[in-house]
Scaffold this motif. Structure first.
Motif, PDB file in Angstrom:
ATOM      1  N   THR A  82     -31.400  27.447  15.238  1.00 22.03           N
ATOM      2  CA  THR A  82     -31.353  28.894  15.459  1.00 22.03           C
ATOM      3  C   THR A  82     -30.021  29.279  16.098  1.00 22.03           C
ATOM      4  O   THR A  82     -29.561  28.639  17.040  1.00 22.03           O
ATOM      5  CB  THR A  82     -32.501  29.350  16.359  1.00 22.03           C
ATOM      6  N   ASN A  96     -39.361  36.207  23.034  1.00 21.52           N
ATOM      7  CA  ASN A  96     -40.498  36.634  22.201  1.00 21.52           C
ATOM      8  C   ASN A  96     -40.241  36.500  20.699  1.00 21.52           C
ATOM      9  O   ASN A  96     -40.935  37.114  19.889  1.00 21.52           O
ATOM     10  CB  ASN A  96     -40.885  38.083  22.537  1.00 21.52           C
ATOM     11  N   LYS A  97     -39.255  35.682  20.299  1.00 23.34           N
ATOM     12  CA  LYS A  97     -39.025  35.369  18.880  1.00 23.34           C
ATOM     13  C   LYS A  97     -39.136  33.860  18.693  1.00 23.34           C
ATOM     14  O   LYS A  97     -38.743  33.083  19.569  1.00 23.34           O
ATOM     15  CB  LYS A  97     -37.648  35.861  18.435  1.00 23.34           C
ATOM     16  N   ASN A  98     -39.668  33.439  17.545  1.00 29.35           N
ATOM     17  CA  ASN A  98     -39.848  32.008  17.289  1.00 29.35           C
ATOM     18  C   ASN A  98     -38.516  31.277  17.334  1.00 29.35           C
ATOM     19  O   ASN A  98     -37.511  31.740  16.783  1.00 29.35           O
ATOM     20  CB  ASN A  98     -40.514  31.785  15.936  1.00 29.35           C
ATOM     21  N   LEU A  99     -38.542  30.108  17.984  1.00 29.16           N
ATOM     22  CA  LEU A  99     -37.349  29.266  18.076  1.00 29.16           C
ATOM     23  C   LEU A  99     -37.566  28.004  17.255  1.00 29.16           C
ATOM     24  O   LEU A  99     -38.562  27.302  17.427  1.00 29.16           O
ATOM     25  CB  LEU A  99     -37.072  28.882  19.538  1.00 29.16           C
ATOM     26  N   THR A 131     -40.960  30.018  21.717  1.00 29.55           N
ATOM     27  CA  THR A 131     -40.305  31.300  21.491  1.00 29.55           C
ATOM     28  C   THR A 131     -39.161  31.483  22.481  1.00 29.55           C
ATOM     29  O   THR A 131     -39.160  30.885  23.563  1.00 29.55           O
ATOM     30  CB  THR A 131     -41.284  32.476  21.635  1.00 29.55           C
ATOM     31  N   ARG A 169     -40.238  30.034  25.990  1.00 31.47           N
ATOM     32  CA  ARG A 169     -41.659  29.871  26.293  1.00 31.47           C
ATOM     33  C   ARG A 169     -42.287  28.831  25.364  1.00 31.47           C
ATOM     34  O   ARG A 169     -42.235  28.970  24.142  1.00 31.47           O
ATOM     35  CB  ARG A 169     -42.392  31.204  26.169  1.00 31.47           C
ATOM     36  N   SER A 204     -46.408  26.698  19.876  1.00 27.72           N
ATOM     37  CA  SER A 204     -45.226  27.451  19.453  1.00 27.72           C
ATOM     38  C   SER A 204     -44.180  27.410  20.550  1.00 27.72           C
ATOM     39  O   SER A 204     -44.485  27.131  21.723  1.00 27.72           O
ATOM     40  CB  SER A 204     -45.589  28.913  19.135  1.00 27.72           C
TER      41      SER A 204
END
Length: 227
Positions: free
Chosen positions: A61, A54-57, A51, A71, A49
């Protein structure tokens, strides 16, 4: 089958011979060990993943804060010596964005931060190549690049004023266009402030009314307006 034993000595001799035969047989087997087995294959690294804060990229986006932490989470422990060269961070023109990297979660997460931040309302690309390696020697299975756009800077660029003050300012600046850029001979309004001698009759009508409003608002005197 039975064997005639004359006495215990004869029986013991047979047992001794049998034991020696078995020992010799075992020693021959141990002299021929099994060939060594090949080592198990090194598993490749998989990107689990990505992020940002702390949100999915994902690609496309929007509204990303210029001061963000990206991350990349992997399936294997990463070799830190391969990290810096494996990642990329560029703007829409392909210019490299300086960035710092750090490892988290037992070296399975690579965190990236732009040195000095990035611009508001701009497009960037961040990614990782197959040159990334694990501590076991595996390589990244598939490269990945993600595009994103940073958010608009919503902070105030000018001092805030009241609604009444804003309307006064708009009226005054509108009047100044006709007053400051009127033709020096005829006084007529120019098509635009770069039109030279080209004037407009319709715009001049707006200019006349702007003078009347300016006198009423005390932007100029009545005598100046009449002149």
């Amino acid at each position: 089958m039975s064997f005639p034993f004359k006495n215990n000595v004869t029986m013991r001799s047979y047992l001794l011979i049998a034991a020696l035969f078995m020992m010799a047989s075992c020693s021959k087997k141990s002299a021929n060990p099994q060939p060594p087995q090949p080592p198990p294959p090194i598993p490749p690294i998989a990107l689990l993943s990505v992020t940002v804060n702390n949100k999915n990229l994902v690609t496309g986006t929007y509204d990303i804060d210029p001061v963000s932490v990206f991350r990349f989470s992997f399936s294997e422990t990463v070799d830190k010596n391969s990290v810096q060269a494996a990642f990329s961070f560029t703007n829409k023109s392909g210019v490299v964005v300086p960035f710092n990297t750090s490892l988290e979660n037992n070296d399975s997460i690579v965190s990236i931060t732009a040195t000095g931040g990035i611009d508001f309302l701009s497009r960037y690309s961040i990614g990782v190549t197959t040159s990334l390696k694990s501590k076991a020697g595996g390589v990244l299975r598939t490269a990945s690049t993600l595009d994103f756009v940073t958010k608009i800077d919503s902070t105030d660029k000018h001092p805030r004023i009241s609604d009444d003050a804003l309307l006064d300012l708009i009226e005054q600046q509108t009047f100044k266009y006709f007053w400051d850029f009127g033709h020096p001979v005829s006084g007529m309004a120019r098509e635009r402030n770069t039109s030279g001698d080209v004037v407009t009759t319709g715009g001049t009508g707006f200019g006349v009314m702007a003078i009347v409003a300016a006198i009423d608002r005390n932007f100029i005197t009545k005598a100046d307006g009449l002149q």
